[in-house]
Design a protein around this motif. Structure first.
Motif, PDB file in Angstrom:
ATOM      1  N   SER A  53       0.778  -1.243   0.000  1.00 53.79           N
ATOM      2  CA  SER A  53       0.000   0.000   0.000  1.00 53.79           C
ATOM      3  C   SER A  53       0.813   1.299   0.000  1.00 53.79           C
ATOM      4  N   ILE A  54       1.959   1.317   0.687  1.00 55.27           N
ATOM      5  CA  ILE A  54       2.678   2.603   0.818  1.00 55.27           C
ATOM      6  C   ILE A  54       3.820   2.695  -0.198  1.00 55.27           C
ATOM      7  N   GLY A  55       3.906   3.827  -0.886  1.00 57.18           N
ATOM      8  CA  GLY A  55       5.055   4.117  -1.752  1.00 57.18           C
ATOM      9  C   GLY A  55       5.188   3.187  -2.945  1.00 57.18           C
ATOM     10  N   GLY A  56       6.427   3.118  -3.443  1.00 58.30           N
ATOM     11  CA  GLY A  56       6.713   2.271  -4.606  1.00 58.30           C
ATOM     12  C   GLY A  56       6.873   3.115  -5.864  1.00 58.30           C
ATOM     13  N   VAL A  57       7.623   2.571  -6.805  1.00 60.45           N
ATOM     14  CA  VAL A  57       7.898   3.278  -8.063  1.00 60.45           C
ATOM     15  C   VAL A  57       7.770   2.299  -9.242  1.00 60.45           C
ATOM     16  N   VAL A  78       9.450  11.140  -0.497  1.00 54.20           N
ATOM     17  CA  VAL A  78       8.604  10.757   0.649  1.00 54.20           C
ATOM     18  C   VAL A  78       7.450   9.886   0.141  1.00 54.20           C
ATOM     19  N   ASN A  79       6.844  10.299  -0.959  1.00 57.03           N
ATOM     20  CA  ASN A  79       5.731   9.515  -1.522  1.00 57.03           C
ATOM     21  C   ASN A  79       6.192   8.160  -2.043  1.00 57.03           C
ATOM     22  N   ALA A  80       7.453   8.078  -2.485  1.00 65.09           N
ATOM     23  CA  ALA A  80       7.951   6.824  -3.086  1.00 65.09           C
ATOM     24  C   ALA A  80       8.413   5.809  -2.049  1.00 65.09           C
ATOM     25  N   CYS A  81       8.742   6.273  -0.850  1.00 70.27           N
ATOM     26  CA  CYS A  81       9.358   5.350   0.122  1.00 70.27           C
ATOM     27  C   CYS A  81       8.350   4.301   0.618  1.00 70.27           C
ATOM     28  N   PRO A  82       8.619   3.016   0.368  1.00 68.37           N
ATOM     29  CA  PRO A  82       7.683   1.968   0.795  1.00 68.37           C
ATOM     30  C   PRO A  82       7.671   1.752   2.301  1.00 68.37           C
ATOM     31  N   MET A  83       8.671   2.329   2.992  1.00 61.28           N
ATOM     32  CA  MET A  83       8.734   2.153   4.441  1.00 61.28           C
ATOM     33  C   MET A  83       8.135   3.343   5.180  1.00 61.28           C
ATOM     34  N   GLY A  84       7.588   4.284   4.427  1.00 57.24           N
ATOM     35  CA  GLY A  84       6.957   5.452   5.063  1.00 57.24           C
ATOM     36  C   GLY A  84       7.972   6.386   5.705  1.00 57.24           C
ATOM     37  N   GLY A  90      14.017   6.728  11.883  1.00 54.37           N
ATOM     38  CA  GLY A  90      13.799   5.441  11.190  1.00 54.37           C
ATOM     39  C   GLY A  90      14.851   5.003  10.199  1.00 54.37           C
ATOM     40  N   LEU A  91      16.081   5.565  10.270  1.00 50.47           N
ATOM     41  CA  LEU A  91      17.099   5.176   9.282  1.00 50.47           C
ATOM     42  C   LEU A  91      17.265   3.649   9.181  1.00 50.47           C
ATOM     43  N   MET A  92      17.240   2.960  10.345  1.00 47.06           N
ATOM     44  CA  MET A  92      17.502   1.522  10.297  1.00 47.06           C
ATOM     45  C   MET A  92      16.356   0.729   9.654  1.00 47.06           C
ATOM     46  N   ASP A  93      15.226   1.370   9.439  1.00 48.40           N
ATOM     47  CA  ASP A  93      14.115   0.708   8.733  1.00 48.40           C
ATOM     48  C   ASP A  93      14.284   0.797   7.220  1.00 48.40           C
ATOM     49  N   CYS A  94      15.232   1.628   6.769  1.00 49.48           N
ATOM     50  CA  CYS A  94      15.444   1.798   5.321  1.00 49.48           C
ATOM     51  C   CYS A  94      15.873   0.466   4.714  1.00 49.48           C
TER      52      CYS A  94
END
Ligand code: SF4
Ligand code: SF4
Length: 443
Positions: A8-12, A377-383, A405-409
C-alpha cells in the motif's frame, strides 16, 4: 489492471527492460580456469577457511566452515588446487578473505546423473541439517542463511509460507526463467520447506509481467495436486522485498525491527527454494546459481547458471563482450545493485545479475539542490522521509537519522530513482547505516 494485489505505501515504476533476456533459456556457463571463492558470501560472520595454499580440492568439497549461528558453509565449485589465499573487495565494498582455485582434475558431479533422494522419511532436523551443510542462503540478494530462516522458534506457528517469485528489479530474469523451466523442482523445494515449517497456507507471489511463469506454477501445482495459491501481483517496485511482498500477498504488516515470523509468516525466494531442492534431493551443495548477464552494453545478454567464484569478466566474454564502453557495470539489479570497478570480481551466492549499462541507460543529469518536492517521501515503501534522513546524514547527525527510522530503510533505491535533483539518497542511507553500526560496535 484493477483488483490486483500489491503493497500500500510508496513504490515506483522503473522501466523493466526484461525483454533483453526473458525469452532466453538458462544455459550452463563456461567453466573458466581460475575461481576466486570469498569466505564472506552471506549475512553474518565470515566462514572459517579450511584450506591452505597447495591443497587439492574436489568439486563440492567443504572449504569454508560456518563460524556462527548466522553464518554459512562454502564449498569448492570445481576440482583443483588452491593457488592463493588473499583479501579481495566484494561489490558492496567489504573486504573478504578469498580462496583462489586453479581448475585441475576430475569433476565428481558434472555431467553425471544423480539418484534422487527419497527425503520424505527425513525429520525436520535432518532437513535443516542438510540445508545448513549445503550452505544454502537467500539467493534473492539478502543471503541470510536458509536453515536459520526455516527454524521456527518454540511457541511460534507458521500460518503462511510465502514464496517470492516477484523479481521486481528491472533487467533481471533469472527467477522468471527458473519458474518457467524448473517449476516441478521448485514445487518439490516448496514441499521440503513446508515439511520443515508446517504452514497452514502456502502462496507464491508473481508479478503479472510474467504471465507464463504464473501459468507454469499453476500447472505444476495442479498436476501434483499441491495446495499452492498462485497470487498474481500488480507490477510495482520494490514488491520483492519481504515486507512489501507479505503486505501484498497476506495483507499483514511486519512491525519495525521484527521478522516475518512475528506475524506468522516465512518467506523464501524461488532461487533459494530451487537450491533447497538440489541440496536435499540431489545432495548438491550450493556451488552454482542462475544469474542474468544483461544491459545495453552487453552484446548477447543471457541467463546463465554460473559456478560460485567465476570471474565476472569470464561471463561477460561468454556473452560476446561489451557492445560499447559501458557507463557502469553493476552487480545485482540497477536499483539495489553495486557498481564494480574490477571485472575480475567473482560471482558469489548473492549475485543475481551483472549489468553493463550504457550512458543512455544511466541517468547522468547533474546533481542540484533539493527542491522539497516530496516525491521521495511519496515513493518510500517504508513510510520514511528520505530527504530529511539525507540531510541529517549529510551533517553527520546519525543519531537524529536513527530516531526518524534510518535503520528501517531497505536500501531499495526508490527515493533516489524518483528524485529530480539527482541527490544520491540510497548512497546516503547506506553511509548513515554504516556509520551507526560502527558507532555501536565502538560503544
Ligand atoms: S532507499 Fe530507504 S529511504 Fe529510500 S525509498 Fe527505499 S526504504 Fe525509503
Ligand atoms: S525527491 Fe529529491 S528534490 Fe524532491 S524532496 Fe526528495 S530529495 Fe528533495
Amino acid at each position: 489492471m484493477k483488483g490486483l494485489k500489491t503493497f500500500s505505501i510508496g513504490g515506483v515504476h522503473p522501466p523493466g527492460r526484461k525483454y533483453l533476456t526473458d525469452r532466453k533459456e538458462i544455459i550452463n556457463a563456461v567453466i573458466p580456469g581460475t575461481f576466486v571463492v570469498p569466505m564472506s558470501q552471506h549475512l553474518g560472520a565470515p566462514s572459517e577457511c579450511l584450506v591452505s595454499v597447495g591443497d587439492k580440492v574436489s568439486e563440492g568439497m567443504l572449504i569454508g566452515k560456518s563460524s556462527g549461528f548466522i553464518s554459512s558453509n562454502i564449498h569448492s565449485p570445481v576440482p583443483g588446487t588452491v593457488k592463493e589465499i588473499k583479501d579481495i573487495y566484494l561489490p558492496n565494498g567489504m573486504l573478504s578473505k578469498a580462496v583462489v582455485i586453479e581448475l585441475e582434475g576430475e569433476f565428481d558431479r558434472l555431467g553425471k546423473e544423480q539418484d534422487a533422494e527419497d527425503w520424505k522419511s527425513f525429520s525436520k532436523e535432518d532437513l535443516l541439517g542438510i540445508i545448513a551443510e549445503s550452505g544454502i542462503v537467500g539467493l534473492g540478494g539478502a543471503t541470510f542463511p536458509a536453515n536459520v530462516k526455516f527454524m521456527v522458534p518454540k511457541g511460534k506457528k507458521v500460518e503462511f509460507l510465502v514464496i517470492n517469485g516477484v523479481e521486481c528489479e528491472p533487467y533481471l530474469t533469472a527467477d522468471h526463467r527458473l519458474m518457467l523451466e524448473r517449476a516441478d523442482m521448485i514445487l518439490e523445494g516448496i514441499r521440503i520447506i513446508a515439511a520443515i515449517v508446517e504452514p497452514e497456507r502456502i502462496a507464491i507471489g508473481i508479478e503479472i509481467n510474467k504471465p507464463d511463469a504464473i501459468e507454469a506454477m499453476e500447472k505444476a501445482a495442479e498436476k501434483a495436486a499441491f495446495p499452492l495459491e498462485v497470487v498474481p501481483l500488480k507490477i510495482k517496485y520494490p514488491q520483492g522485498d519481504e515486507k512489501q511482498l507479505l503486505k501484498a500477498v497476506t495483507g499483514r504488516e511486519v512491525p519495525s525491527g521484527a521478522l516475518p515470523i512475528e506475524i506468522g509468516c516465512v518467506v523464501s525466494n524461488v532461487g533459494t527454494v530451487h537450491a533447497v531442492y538440489e541440496a536435499v534431493v540431489l545432495k548438491k551443495p550450493l556451488i552454482e546459481r542462475v544469474l542474468t548477464v544483461t544491459g545495453g552494453g552487453i552484446k548477447e545478454p543471457k541467463n546463465l547458471k554460473a559456478r560460485i567464484g567465476t570471474p565476472i569478466s569470464s561471463l561477460i566474454e561468454e556473452c560476446g563482450g561489451f557492445s560499447e564502453v559501458p557507463e557502469k557495470v553493476v552487480v545485482g539489479g540497477p536499483m539495489m545493485g553495486f557498481t564494480i570497478y574490477d571485472l575480475d570480481t567473482p560471482v558469489t551466492k548473492g549475485t543475481s545479475g551483472i549489468l553493463a549499462l550504457t550512458s543512455k541507460e544511466v541517468k547522468n543529469a547533474a546533481r542540484t539542490s533539493c527542491i522539497s518536492c516530496g516525491r521521495c517521501v511519496n515513493a518510500c515503501p517504508m513510510g520514511l522521509n528520505p530527504t530529511t534522513l539525507f540531510k541529517f546524514i549529510d551533517h553527520g547527525e546519525y543519531d537524529e537519522a536513527e530516531k526518524i527510522g534510518l535503520m528501517d530503510c531497505k536500501e531499495c533505491g526508490s527515493c533516489g530513482f524518483i528524485c529530480p535533483a539527482r541527490i544520491p539518497l540510497i548512497q546516503g542511507m547506506r553511509l548513515g547505516k554504516k556509520m551507526l553500526r560502527k558507532k555501536k560496535v565502538k560503544a
